[in-house]
Design a protein around this motif. Structure first.
Motif, short mmCIF file in Angstrom:
data_model
loop_
_atom_site.label_atom_id
_atom_site.label_comp_id
_atom_site.label_asym_id
_atom_site.label_seq_id
_atom_site.Cartn_x
_atom_site.Cartn_y
_atom_site.Cartn_z
N VAL A 113 -6.72 -38.13 16.14
CA VAL A 113 -7.33 -38.90 15.04
C VAL A 113 -8.52 -38.12 14.46
CG1 VAL A 113 -8.62 -41.00 14.48
CG2 VAL A 113 -6.51 -41.15 15.80
N ASP A 114 -9.36 -37.58 15.35
CA ASP A 114 -10.52 -36.81 14.89
C ASP A 114 -10.09 -35.58 14.10
OD1 ASP A 114 -12.38 -38.55 15.86
OD2 ASP A 114 -12.78 -37.43 17.70
N PHE B 247 -12.98 -28.34 16.65
CA PHE B 247 -13.46 -29.22 15.57
C PHE B 247 -14.54 -28.53 14.75
CE2 PHE B 247 -12.28 -33.20 18.16
CZ PHE B 247 -11.04 -33.24 17.55
N GLU B 248 -15.42 -27.80 15.42
CA GLU B 248 -16.49 -27.08 14.71
C GLU B 248 -15.86 -26.05 13.76
OE1 GLU B 248 -19.73 -27.86 14.60
OE2 GLU B 248 -18.94 -29.54 15.76
N VAL B 249 -14.87 -25.35 14.28
CA VAL B 249 -14.17 -24.34 13.46
C VAL B 249 -13.49 -25.03 12.28
CG1 VAL B 249 -12.42 -22.52 13.47
CG2 VAL B 249 -13.80 -22.92 15.52
N LEU B 250 -12.80 -26.13 12.57
CA LEU B 250 -12.11 -26.89 11.53
C LEU B 250 -13.07 -27.31 10.42
CD1 LEU B 250 -9.70 -28.52 10.37
CD2 LEU B 250 -10.25 -30.33 12.01
N LYS B 251 -14.22 -27.86 10.80
CA LYS B 251 -15.20 -28.31 9.80
C LYS B 251 -15.67 -27.14 8.95
CE LYS B 251 -17.09 -31.86 12.80
NZ LYS B 251 -18.29 -32.15 13.61
N LYS B 252 -15.91 -25.99 9.59
CA LYS B 252 -16.39 -24.82 8.84
C LYS B 252 -15.32 -24.28 7.90
CE LYS B 252 -20.12 -23.45 11.83
NZ LYS B 252 -20.62 -22.63 12.92
N ILE B 253 -14.07 -24.29 8.34
CA ILE B 253 -12.96 -23.85 7.49
C ILE B 253 -12.90 -24.76 6.26
CG2 ILE B 253 -10.45 -23.69 7.27
CD1 ILE B 253 -10.41 -23.05 10.34
N LYS B 254 -12.96 -26.07 6.48
CA LYS B 254 -12.84 -27.03 5.40
C LYS B 254 -14.02 -26.95 4.43
CE LYS B 254 -8.88 -28.79 5.80
NZ LYS B 254 -7.98 -28.73 4.65
#
Length: 144
Positions: A94-95, A66-73
């Motif tokens: 869902v998250d 999730f941390e990686v996902l947020k940073k990518i986005k």
């Protein structure tokens, strides 16, 4: 013959076996621009290479998916991130979508079909965006 849309793929998974299997799937679909990162930080450090689609493992040692996902986005909201998880968990799914993942896949025997289906969906979405806002996309691309 229709030319195949080429994408730049990142596979981010600390399980080298899984990563190699995904790479093989993509090779079989005639995609060849595929880079594997065994951890999230290496993926984040290389976002300047402009990947189109990232297959991101949810459960990694160094930094949670999730941390990686947020940073990518945050870096580029237009990268299509597909979260891959070893366990079926509706909250995680869902998250993942809430944080901007395009899709969520559970590791299993049908990952190949799912990857193919997701890539087909991404191609359709990109086409729709191009047709819906041809001028907008052109203007947007001219900025860069």
């Amino acid at each position: 013959m229709e030319t195949k849309t080429q994408f730049k793929f990142f596979i981010v998974d600390d399980d080298v076996f899984c990563a190699n299997v995904y790479k093989q799937y993509l090779d079989n679909m005639n995609y060849n621009d595929i880079t594997h990162y065994s951890n999230g930080n290496d993926c984040i450090k290389n976002l300047h290479l402009k990947p189109d689609i990232i297959f991101l493992d949810h459960n990694m040692e160094d930094i949670n998916g999730f941390e990686v996902l947020k940073k990518i986005k945050r870096y580029n909201p237009n990268i299509y991130v597909v979260m891959i998880s070893g366990q079926e968990n509706i909250e995680t799914a869902v998250d993942a979508l809430k944080y901007g993942a395009f899709d969520y896949v559970i590791k299993g025997n049908d990952v190949y079909e799912k990857m193919e289906f997701i890539i087909t969906k991404i191609i359709a979405v990109k086409e729709q965006l191009k047709n819906a806002y041809p001028g907008f996309i052109k203007r947007l691309l001219s900025i860069f």
